[in-house]
Design a protein around this motif. Sequence first.
Motif, PDB file in Angstrom:
ATOM      1  N   GLN A 149       4.784   1.882  -0.300  1.00 22.94           N
ATOM      2  CA  GLN A 149       5.490   1.805  -1.579  1.00 22.94           C
ATOM      3  C   GLN A 149       6.201   3.106  -1.928  1.00 22.94           C
ATOM      4  OE1 GLN A 149       3.458  -0.742  -4.794  1.00 22.94           O
ATOM      5  NE2 GLN A 149       1.768  -0.183  -3.450  1.00 22.94           N
ATOM      6  N   LEU A 150       5.622   4.230  -1.553  1.00 17.74           N
ATOM      7  CA  LEU A 150       6.259   5.525  -1.836  1.00 17.74           C
ATOM      8  C   LEU A 150       7.566   5.664  -1.064  1.00 17.74           C
ATOM      9  CD1 LEU A 150       6.081   8.226  -3.275  1.00 17.74           C
ATOM     10  CD2 LEU A 150       4.788   9.127  -1.324  1.00 17.74           C
ATOM     11  N   GLY A 181       0.798  -1.222   0.000  1.00 17.97           N
ATOM     12  CA  GLY A 181       0.000   0.000   0.000  1.00 17.97           C
ATOM     13  C   GLY A 181       0.829   1.269   0.000  1.00 17.97           C
ATOM     14  N   GLU A 182       0.595   2.142   0.972  1.00 22.16           N
ATOM     15  CA  GLU A 182       1.217   3.463   1.014  1.00 22.16           C
ATOM     16  C   GLU A 182       2.719   3.408   1.295  1.00 22.16           C
ATOM     17  OE1 GLU A 182      -0.933   5.748   3.851  1.00 22.16           O
ATOM     18  OE2 GLU A 182      -2.777   5.833   2.657  1.00 22.16           O
TER      19      GLU A 182
END
Length: 207
Positions: free
Chosen positions: A39-40, A36-37
């Motif tokens: 990954q950034l 999910g988040e």
Amino acid sequence: MSKFLNMFYFLPSLQVLAENLTMVTEFLSLGFSSLGEIQLALFVVFLFLYLVILSGNITIISVIHLGQSLHTPKYFFLGILSTSETFYTFVILPKMLINLLSEARTIFFMCCAIQMFFFLGFAITNCLLLGVMGYDHYAAICHPRHYHILMSWQVCGKLAAVCGTGSFLASLTVVSLVFSLPFCNANKVNHYFCDISPVIRLAGTNT
């Protein structure tokens, strides 16, 4: 007669089976998609590591090329190893970085084969070069008087050529065997690039 009738009734089922089997034209790289988040944050970390690796290898290659005192077999192979390592990371990391920011993580069938070919080729080259560098150290320590004969520039060139040629021939053989397997329906590669094991698991036959 009964055998003929059985074959007659069996043919439609074969046609239905053939219609249900769709040959894979692209793969979906799952990679870090479940994170999910995060990954950034991973994108930033991996981009930083990639730039460090790239700058480090370019620095090594440049210093060896410019430094006349470093034009020895030891640094010759180190320079080739750094070059191979640069291409090795280039085959994997840029596509992985793109996937971390993209919703579509697909890679075409042929592109997957090409990525595996170069990944394996440079990986095997790195291993063989490390072996050759070990032999170079052995010759320098155990046979110092004959070192310049054992590791002449002609011998170094032949060893480097054998490492590169042998590696990519071995890679071509493996990739040809992997992609000669039938890939039907299943196309989700449980990895962040086209490695051998995750791709083979998708084959529609007993491997």
